[in-house]
Scaffold this active site. Structure first.
Site, PDB file in Angstrom:
ATOM      1  N   LEU A 152      55.671  35.813 -89.280  1.00  0.00           N
ATOM      2  CA  LEU A 152      55.711  36.325 -90.399  1.00  0.00           C
ATOM      3  C   LEU A 152      56.289  35.608 -91.473  1.00  0.00           C
ATOM      4  O   LEU A 152      56.246  35.799 -92.723  1.00  0.00           O
ATOM      5  CB  LEU A 152      56.753  37.668 -90.159  1.00  0.00           C
ATOM      6  N   GLY A 153      57.179  34.588 -91.017  1.00  0.00           N
ATOM      7  CA  GLY A 153      57.823  33.537 -91.911  1.00  0.00           C
ATOM      8  C   GLY A 153      58.536  32.565 -91.308  1.00  0.00           C
ATOM      9  O   GLY A 153      59.114  32.987 -90.323  1.00  0.00           O
ATOM     10  N   GLY A 156      65.565  29.722 -92.967  1.00  0.00           N
ATOM     11  CA  GLY A 156      66.534  28.561 -92.633  1.00  0.00           C
ATOM     12  C   GLY A 156      67.165  28.809 -91.320  1.00  0.00           C
ATOM     13  O   GLY A 156      67.833  27.941 -90.486  1.00  0.00           O
ATOM     14  N   GLN A 157      67.213  30.038 -90.953  1.00  0.00           N
ATOM     15  CA  GLN A 157      67.723  30.333 -89.645  1.00  0.00           C
ATOM     16  C   GLN A 157      66.866  30.653 -88.215  1.00  0.00           C
ATOM     17  O   GLN A 157      67.186  30.797 -87.230  1.00  0.00           O
ATOM     18  CB  GLN A 157      68.638  31.731 -89.601  1.00  0.00           C
ATOM     19  N   GLY A 158      65.535  30.211 -88.610  1.00  0.00           N
ATOM     20  CA  GLY A 158      64.558  30.325 -87.337  1.00  0.00           C
ATOM     21  C   GLY A 158      63.146  30.941 -87.887  1.00  0.00           C
ATOM     22  O   GLY A 158      62.983  31.308 -89.090  1.00  0.00           O
ATOM     23  N   THR A 159      62.297  31.270 -87.156  1.00  0.00           N
ATOM     24  CA  THR A 159      61.057  31.459 -87.230  1.00  0.00           C
ATOM     25  C   THR A 159      60.993  33.183 -86.883  1.00  0.00           C
ATOM     26  O   THR A 159      61.608  33.604 -85.739  1.00  0.00           O
ATOM     27  CB  THR A 159      59.885  30.924 -86.470  1.00  0.00           C
ATOM     28  N   VAL A 160      60.231  33.974 -87.509  1.00  0.00           N
ATOM     29  CA  VAL A 160      60.131  35.407 -87.652  1.00  0.00           C
ATOM     30  C   VAL A 160      58.672  35.692 -87.204  1.00  0.00           C
ATOM     31  O   VAL A 160      57.799  35.319 -87.845  1.00  0.00           O
ATOM     32  CB  VAL A 160      60.735  36.295 -88.668  1.00  0.00           C
ATOM     33  N   LYS A 174      63.029  37.470 -84.068  1.00  0.00           N
ATOM     34  CA  LYS A 174      63.319  36.181 -84.890  1.00  0.00           C
ATOM     35  C   LYS A 174      64.105  35.169 -83.928  1.00  0.00           C
ATOM     36  O   LYS A 174      65.075  35.748 -83.099  1.00  0.00           O
ATOM     37  CB  LYS A 174      64.693  36.514 -85.904  1.00  0.00           C
ATOM     38  N   ASP A 272      74.677  35.884 -97.262  1.00  0.00           N
ATOM     39  CA  ASP A 272      73.225  35.595 -97.525  1.00  0.00           C
ATOM     40  C   ASP A 272      72.572  36.665 -98.422  1.00  0.00           C
ATOM     41  O   ASP A 272      71.310  36.627 -98.179  1.00  0.00           O
ATOM     42  CB  ASP A 272      72.705  34.938 -96.574  1.00  0.00           C
TER      43      ASP A 272
END
Ligand code: ATP
Ligand code: MG
Length: 475
Positions: A152-153, A156-160, A174, A272
């Site tokens: 999905l995208g 900065g904190q990982g891949t979803v 995630k 955030d």
């Protein structure tokens, strides 16, 4: 008239003589080549027999079944044996692999704080919403083995990844990034445990996590209509959101953050807040996401010192300078989101040198009395200019450099709610009010950008009363 002698078949010689060498003597058919053996010939008294060499099949006679090498049987036998050996070896390997995988998963589970998580879950027994621990296989199946097409995208904190659980629940998974630091892990588990219990319609629900993988996987509710950033950014979306929807998104987001700050058992600072972390569903309902960086603040502490984390353009300058985190950092970031909503510009835009940092550009425009120039012309109409202006002033209060001067999230949420309800009830419309009272209520208008806290608190009290009245009124 007498008799005539002949040797028996298979014998040769003079049948009239009985001398062993001269009379009838056995013929060695095997030697004289008169036999009909295909491979092996054995001479017997008066005859011969045929046989096959070992491993051959048949009666050995040329006019019989001959001698045939059993190619088929042997190749079949070899194949079966090979298959057997192969199956045996692969079962051994598979078993070994499974055992190592199990051990690896166990290692990761412990490394990712799984035991601590189980302990936490044990303490939360009875809570229906407690976090679920998913197995790696479950999530692999849900995402079609983490298929690239399911991404999905990346943030900065990982891949979803998008996924569907066996019970047809649509989820966003995630792959987060945290190191093996035990303190970090403990915090992460606490967050998972607390966040999974947050049940707010404007907060993305965290269903649980998977700790068996090298990096923990977080399983969230799936929100289907992209991020607020995508809807505001004119380059990404040609159809801008209407002002009514923007205002509702602002109210919902403010309510959610306010809930995290005050209503949850332990105050949670999101850290955030940004338009990329506000997801929208198909009805444009806001859902605050991404608590990867969020911090739980013990009730007896109002400030926590942390490593500065956040996103450029939304980062509270005070927090950036001191590293002291409190709820007001979220208020600042939310203020920047409000600025994005009223101006239709991105928080940081390197393509616009004059307004690279939107918050700064916005504050200076207001100071120079240039508000109308920067409001989003795509949504600005005569009917809503007052609301836009008020949201702009509220945003200005949220992005004050001094955190103490910023309103609390609860106050922000109430002021925004007040704006919506004023619009709904004509008797509440600003223009219908006595102008004096109006000035008094909206203290920020009276003093330019609202800097007197006394007038501010009166505003919220008044609005609180108004909202309470509306509830009684059946809203
Ligand atoms: P950052 O990591 O700095 O917060 P980000 O918000 O862009 O950056 P992620 O939070 O990792 O990155 O999310 C990446 C993308 O995945 C988002 O832009 C969004 O489109 C999508 N996404 C994240 N969570 C969900 C969800 N619950 N449902 C649907 N899509 C999601
Ligand atoms: Mg995000």
């Amino acid at each position: 008239m007498g008799y005539c002698c002949v040797c028996k078949e298979g014998f040769r010689g003079n049948p009239y003589l009985s001398h062993p060498d001269l009379g009838c003597k056995d013929i060695n058919e095997c030697d004289d080549g008169k036999h009909r053996c295909s491979r092996r010939c054995h001479n017997v008294e008066g005859n011969y027999t045929c046989s096959c060499p070992p491993g051959y099949r048949g009666d050995g006679y040329i006019d019989g079944s001959g001698c045939k090498f059993p190619f088929m049987e042997i190749s079949l036998g070899i194949s079966v044996a090979f298959l057997f050996v192969f199956t045996f070896v692969s079962t051994l390997c598979w078993g070994h692999k499974q055992r190592s995988l199990k051990q690896l998963r166990k290692k990761y589970f412990e490394q990712n704080g799984g035991n601590y998580m189980l302990q936490q879950m044990y303490q939360q027994q009875g809570h229906t919403d407690r976090a679920k621990i998913f197995s790696e296989d479950e999530l692999r199946t849900a995402t079609n083995n983490f298929d690239e097409n399911r991404i999905l995208g990346r943030g900065g904190q990982g891949t979803v990844y998008e996924g569907i659980l066996p019970d047809n629940t649509h989820v966003a998974i995630k792959k987060s990034r945290i190191g093996g630091d035990p303190r970090q892990i403990k915090d992460f588990i606490n967050e998972v445990a607390v966040l999974s219990q947050i049940n707010h319609r404007n907060v993305v629900k965290l269903f649980g996590c998977c700790l068996e993988t090298e990096v923990p996987l977080l399983v969230y509710e799936y929100v289907d209509n992209g991020t607020l950033l995508e809807h505001i950014d004119p380059l990404k979306n040609e159809h801008p959101l209407s002002w009514e929807i923007r205002l509702r998104i602002a109210v919902e987001t403010a309510e959610a953050i306010s809930y995290l700050h005050s209503a949850a058992a332990i105050p949670i600072i999101h850290r955030d807040i940004k338009s990329a972390n506000i997801l929208l569903d198909h009805n444009h309902r806001a859902k605050v996401s991404d608590f990867g960086a969020s911090r739980l603040v013990p009730l007896d502490e109002t400030q926590v010192t942390t490593v500065v984390q956040g996103t450029l353009g939304y980062l509270d300058p005070e927090y950036l300078l001191t590293g002291q985190l409190n709820e007001k950092s979220d208020v600042y970031s939310f203020g920047v989101v409000l600025v994005e909503l009223v101006t239709g510009n991105k928080a940081v835009d390197f393509n616009k040198p004059e307004q690279r940092n939107l918050a700064m550009h916005f504050a200076s425009s207001l100071k120079e009395d240039n508000l109308w120039e920067i409001l989003d012309k795509r949504v600005l109409h005569q009917k809503n200019e007052e609301q836009l202006k008020e949201v702009a002033f509220l945003a200005r209060k949220c992005i004050r450099v001094n955190g103490e001067e910023r309103p609390t999230m609860k106050e922000v949420a109430m002021e925004l709610e007040g704006l919506i309800s004023m619009k709904k009830h004509p008797w509440g419309k600003r223009e219908d009010m006595m102008s004096e009272e109006c000035e008094y209520l909206l203290g920020h208008v009276a003093d330019g950008y609202g800097n007197a806290s006394a007038s501010t608190s009166t505003v919220y009290d008044s609005i609180q009363r108004e909202v309470a009245f509306e509830i009684e009124d059946g809203r």
